[in-house]
Design a protein around this motif. Structure first.
Motif, PDB file in Angstrom:
ATOM      1  N   ASN A  48       2.845  -8.891  -7.272  1.00 22.27           N
ATOM      2  CA  ASN A  48       3.192 -10.231  -7.736  1.00 22.27           C
ATOM      3  C   ASN A  48       2.389 -11.252  -6.928  1.00 22.27           C
ATOM      4  OD1 ASN A  48       4.433 -12.727  -8.286  1.00 22.27           O
ATOM      5  ND2 ASN A  48       6.390 -11.741  -8.717  1.00 22.27           N
ATOM      6  N   LEU A  49       1.275 -11.707  -7.483  1.00 20.62           N
ATOM      7  CA  LEU A  49       0.371 -12.623  -6.782  1.00 20.62           C
ATOM      8  C   LEU A  49       1.047 -13.956  -6.429  1.00 20.62           C
ATOM      9  CD1 LEU A  49      -3.375 -13.248  -7.628  1.00 20.62           C
ATOM     10  CD2 LEU A  49      -1.843 -15.141  -7.148  1.00 20.62           C
ATOM     11  N   PRO A  50       1.720 -14.648  -7.365  1.00 22.87           N
ATOM     12  CA  PRO A  50       2.349 -15.931  -7.006  1.00 22.87           C
ATOM     13  C   PRO A  50       3.412 -15.795  -5.922  1.00 22.87           C
ATOM     14  CG  PRO A  50       2.212 -15.691  -9.392  1.00 22.87           C
ATOM     15  CD  PRO A  50       1.873 -14.359  -8.808  1.00 22.87           C
ATOM     16  N   LEU A  51       4.156 -14.695  -5.940  1.00 22.52           N
ATOM     17  CA  LEU A  51       5.206 -14.511  -4.944  1.00 22.52           C
ATOM     18  C   LEU A  51       4.612 -14.277  -3.553  1.00 22.52           C
ATOM     19  CD1 LEU A  51       8.231 -14.403  -4.514  1.00 22.52           C
ATOM     20  CD2 LEU A  51       8.174 -11.947  -5.025  1.00 22.52           C
ATOM     21  N   ILE A  52       3.489 -13.579  -3.493  1.00 24.88           N
ATOM     22  CA  ILE A  52       2.795 -13.377  -2.206  1.00 24.88           C
ATOM     23  C   ILE A  52       2.367 -14.729  -1.642  1.00 24.88           C
ATOM     24  CG2 ILE A  52       0.709 -12.450  -1.110  1.00 24.88           C
ATOM     25  CD1 ILE A  52       0.908 -10.065  -3.040  1.00 24.88           C
ATOM     26  N   GLU A  53       1.809 -15.586  -2.495  1.00 25.86           N
ATOM     27  CA  GLU A  53       1.395 -16.926  -2.061  1.00 25.86           C
ATOM     28  C   GLU A  53       2.588 -17.747  -1.580  1.00 25.86           C
ATOM     29  OE1 GLU A  53      -2.525 -18.311  -4.425  1.00 25.86           O
ATOM     30  OE2 GLU A  53      -0.717 -18.199  -5.654  1.00 25.86           O
ATOM     31  N   LYS A  54       3.706 -17.603  -2.274  1.00 22.42           N
ATOM     32  CA  LYS A  54       4.910 -18.359  -1.922  1.00 22.42           C
ATOM     33  C   LYS A  54       5.496 -17.894  -0.597  1.00 22.42           C
ATOM     34  CE  LYS A  54       9.491 -19.605  -3.703  1.00 22.42           C
ATOM     35  NZ  LYS A  54      10.455 -19.416  -4.825  1.00 22.42           N
ATOM     36  N   CYS A  55       5.474 -16.581  -0.360  1.00 19.87           N
ATOM     37  CA  CYS A  55       6.084 -16.024   0.844  1.00 19.87           C
ATOM     38  C   CYS A  55       5.248 -16.252   2.096  1.00 19.87           C
ATOM     39  CB  CYS A  55       6.329 -14.519   0.656  1.00 19.87           C
ATOM     40  SG  CYS A  55       7.671 -14.149  -0.489  1.00 19.87           S
ATOM     41  N   MET A  56       3.926 -16.345   1.941  1.00 18.19           N
ATOM     42  CA  MET A  56       3.064 -16.585   3.104  1.00 18.19           C
ATOM     43  C   MET A  56       1.934 -17.532   2.704  1.00 18.19           C
ATOM     44  SD  MET A  56       1.470 -13.783   5.809  1.00 18.19           S
ATOM     45  CE  MET A  56       3.079 -13.081   6.185  1.00 18.19           C
ATOM     46  N   PRO A  57       2.269 -18.819   2.497  1.00 20.46           N
ATOM     47  CA  PRO A  57       1.276 -19.773   1.973  1.00 20.46           C
ATOM     48  C   PRO A  57       0.062 -19.988   2.875  1.00 20.46           C
ATOM     49  CG  PRO A  57       3.283 -20.901   2.699  1.00 20.46           C
ATOM     50  CD  PRO A  57       3.590 -19.444   2.702  1.00 20.46           C
ATOM     51  N   LYS A  58       0.229 -19.826   4.182  1.00 17.97           N
ATOM     52  CA  LYS A  58      -0.899 -20.047   5.092  1.00 17.97           C
ATOM     53  C   LYS A  58      -1.838 -18.843   5.162  1.00 17.97           C
ATOM     54  CE  LYS A  58       1.247 -23.450   8.151  1.00 17.97           C
ATOM     55  NZ  LYS A  58       1.605 -23.782   9.566  1.00 17.97           N
ATOM     56  N   HIS A  59      -1.290 -17.664   4.963  1.00 19.20           N
ATOM     57  CA  HIS A  59      -2.102 -16.443   5.068  1.00 19.20           C
ATOM     58  C   HIS A  59      -1.779 -15.467   3.933  1.00 19.20           C
ATOM     59  CE1 HIS A  59      -3.437 -17.672   9.071  1.00 19.20           C
ATOM     60  NE2 HIS A  59      -2.175 -17.871   9.399  1.00 19.20           N
ATOM     61  N   PRO A  60      -1.926 -15.876   2.671  1.00 19.12           N
ATOM     62  CA  PRO A  60      -1.581 -14.974   1.565  1.00 19.12           C
ATOM     63  C   PRO A  60      -2.449 -13.721   1.531  1.00 19.12           C
ATOM     64  CG  PRO A  60      -2.777 -16.887   0.737  1.00 19.12           C
ATOM     65  CD  PRO A  60      -2.439 -17.174   2.175  1.00 19.12           C
ATOM     66  N   GLN A  61      -3.711 -13.852   1.944  1.00 19.98           N
ATOM     67  CA  GLN A  61      -4.593 -12.674   1.953  1.00 19.98           C
ATOM     68  C   GLN A  61      -4.099 -11.615   2.942  1.00 19.98           C
ATOM     69  OE1 GLN A  61      -5.819 -15.819   2.050  1.00 19.98           O
ATOM     70  NE2 GLN A  61      -7.066 -15.992   0.197  1.00 19.98           N
ATOM     71  N   LEU A  62      -3.500 -12.074   4.037  1.00 20.18           N
ATOM     72  CA  LEU A  62      -2.942 -11.157   5.030  1.00 20.18           C
ATOM     73  C   LEU A  62      -1.777 -10.366   4.436  1.00 20.18           C
ATOM     74  CD1 LEU A  62      -2.740 -10.295   8.116  1.00 20.18           C
ATOM     75  CD2 LEU A  62      -1.006 -12.075   8.293  1.00 20.18           C
ATOM     76  N   LEU A  63      -0.838 -11.073   3.837  1.00 22.74           N
ATOM     77  CA  LEU A  63       0.321 -10.413   3.235  1.00 22.74           C
ATOM     78  C   LEU A  63      -0.096  -9.483   2.102  1.00 22.74           C
ATOM     79  CD1 LEU A  63       3.351 -10.007   3.067  1.00 22.74           C
ATOM     80  CD2 LEU A  63       3.500 -12.078   1.659  1.00 22.74           C
ATOM     81  N   ALA A  64      -1.114  -9.881   1.352  1.00 19.04           N
ATOM     82  CA  ALA A  64      -1.588  -9.056   0.237  1.00 19.04           C
ATOM     83  C   ALA A  64      -2.079  -7.694   0.725  1.00 19.04           C
ATOM     84  CB  ALA A  64      -2.703  -9.779  -0.517  1.00 19.04           C
ATOM     85  N   ILE A  65      -2.755  -7.674   1.861  1.00 17.93           N
ATOM     86  CA  ILE A  65      -3.218  -6.396   2.416  1.00 17.93           C
ATOM     87  C   ILE A  65      -2.026  -5.485   2.678  1.00 17.93           C
ATOM     88  CG2 ILE A  65      -4.306  -5.273   4.413  1.00 17.93           C
ATOM     89  CD1 ILE A  65      -6.020  -7.830   4.724  1.00 17.93           C
ATOM     90  N   GLU A  66      -0.993  -6.034   3.330  1.00 17.49           N
ATOM     91  CA  GLU A  66       0.192  -5.223   3.647  1.00 17.49           C
ATOM     92  C   GLU A  66       0.881  -4.732   2.379  1.00 17.49           C
ATOM     93  OE1 GLU A  66       4.049  -3.785   4.286  1.00 17.49           O
ATOM     94  OE2 GLU A  66       3.659  -5.661   3.208  1.00 17.49           O
ATOM     95  N   VAL A  67       1.008  -5.602   1.390  1.00 24.34           N
ATOM     96  CA  VAL A  67       1.708  -5.229   0.150  1.00 24.34           C
ATOM     97  C   VAL A  67       1.000  -4.060  -0.540  1.00 24.34           C
ATOM     98  CG1 VAL A  67       2.307  -6.004  -2.179  1.00 24.34           C
ATOM     99  CG2 VAL A  67       2.765  -7.489  -0.212  1.00 24.34           C
ATOM    100  N   ILE A  68      -0.317  -4.147  -0.660  1.00 22.70           N
ATOM    101  CA  ILE A  68      -1.063  -3.082  -1.345  1.00 22.70           C
ATOM    102  C   ILE A  68      -1.029  -1.794  -0.531  1.00 22.70           C
ATOM    103  CG2 ILE A  68      -3.311  -2.391  -2.265  1.00 22.70           C
ATOM    104  CD1 ILE A  68      -3.880  -5.404  -2.709  1.00 22.70           C
ATOM    105  N   LYS A  69      -1.215  -1.908   0.785  1.00 25.71           N
ATOM    106  CA  LYS A  69      -1.135  -0.724   1.643  1.00 25.71           C
ATOM    107  C   LYS A  69       0.251  -0.092   1.567  1.00 25.71           C
ATOM    108  CE  LYS A  69      -2.323   2.181   4.927  1.00 25.71           C
ATOM    109  NZ  LYS A  69      -3.236   3.324   4.645  1.00 25.71           N
ATOM    110  N   HIS A  70       1.268  -0.924   1.579  1.00 24.27           N
ATOM    111  CA  HIS A  70       2.661  -0.468   1.470  1.00 24.27           C
ATOM    112  C   HIS A  70       2.869   0.375   0.214  1.00 24.27           C
ATOM    113  CE1 HIS A  70       7.147  -1.515   1.891  1.00 24.27           C
ATOM    114  NE2 HIS A  70       7.070  -0.879   0.740  1.00 24.27           N
ATOM    115  N   GLU A  71       2.418  -0.148  -0.918  1.00 26.75           N
ATOM    116  CA  GLU A  71       2.621   0.580  -2.182  1.00 26.75           C
ATOM    117  C   GLU A  71       1.787   1.861  -2.236  1.00 26.75           C
ATOM    118  OE1 GLU A  71       5.137  -0.328  -3.628  1.00 26.75           O
ATOM    119  OE2 GLU A  71       5.305  -2.322  -2.725  1.00 26.75           O
ATOM    120  N   LEU A  72       0.612   1.848  -1.648  1.00 18.29           N
ATOM    121  CA  LEU A  72      -0.191   3.073  -1.591  1.00 18.29           C
ATOM    122  C   LEU A  72       0.482   4.135  -0.718  1.00 18.29           C
ATOM    123  CD1 LEU A  72      -3.922   1.909  -1.365  1.00 18.29           C
ATOM    124  CD2 LEU A  72      -2.861   3.276  -3.175  1.00 18.29           C
TER     125      LEU A  72
END
Length: 255
Positions: free
Chosen positions: A65-89
């Protein structure tokens, strides 16, 4: 040599979170773990999911969920995105582990958390005197999400990966955030009681009705005498001292 995912982060840092970035991170993570490719049929970037990310074990699809990642970590969304994808893998890795059916402690932990799925797909190798129902197990597994040892393990590995790729960026916000998130995942599910610390995996087994597995796991813990790192990763018993000080030392966070 810098990690390729870290290079992607540097390149896209400060920009809006994009689908291209998410696909690029996934591509690099799969290059690092090519054995997981058979366990991923699709990668869906959607705003409809209520979660940051999700792995469908039956269909082998990751949803992010791209918008939710941005909402949860607006200053570092790219950082959270790495964790989310790694988590699901890491969920995909656990499906692989489940299918392999080994007898090590990690395979056992995966069996606990995914038992309802294993029962429905002929992969259940656990012994229980009670006649457990897969629907009951699924319901209780969802209700006890926070102490589910499989879910807890992938969350730890997701944030540990992020810590490792930023470990040379000392004093950075990114490393501080990643270490604090990792600390919370290590502490996740442990509850301090008078004279002892309640272990999440043991509590999960009781709350999901896997009483025979609870007894067998206690016997295994006593027999194997697992080291602190193993016990912490798999949600097994730790001491008060280990909970109060050694977890912070492990992620290098000062009191």
């Amino acid at each position: 040599m810098a990690n390729e995912v870290y290079k992607l982060y540097q390149y896209y840092q400060g920009e809006e979170l994009s689908c291209l970035y998410l696909y690029s991170v996934l591509e690099e993570l799969l290059k690092e773990s090519p054995e997981l490719k058979p366990y991923l049929n699709d990668f869906d970037i959607s705003s409809k999911s209520k979660d940051l990310g999700n792995y469908h074990f039956g269909r082998r699809i990751i949803k992010v969920n791209l918008p939710l990642i941005e909402k949860c970590m607006p200053k570092h969304p790219q950082l959270l995105a790495i964790e989310v994808i790694k988590h699901e893998l890491e969920h995909a890795r656990d499906l692989k582990t489940l299918e392999e059916g080994k007898d090590d402690i990690e395979s056992l932990i995966v069996q606990y958390g995914l038992r309802y799925y294993a029962m429905r797909h002929g992969l259940d190798r656990l012994i229980d005197f009670a006649d457990l129902d897969s629907s009951f197990l699924e319901k209780e597994t969802i209700a006890n999400y926070r102490i589910n040892p499989e879910e807890r393990m992938v969350a730890i590995r997701g944030w540990k990966y992020v810590v490792n790729i930023f470990k040379n960026a000392k004093d950075s916000d990114e490393l501080r955030i990643a270490r604090n998130r990792l600390l919370k995942q290590y502490q996740r599910g442990y509850t301090k009681k008078p004279f002892y610390v309640e272990a999440p995996t043991l509590e999960f087994l009781l709350k999901t009705g896997m009483f025979q597995q609870y007894i067998m796991l206690l016997d295994r813990i006593y027999e194997k005498n697992y080291k602190f790192d193993t016990r912490l990763l798999y949600g097994l018993p730790i001491t008060e001292k280990e909970f109060d000080t050694e977890i912070q030392q492990k992620v290098k966070i000062k009191e």
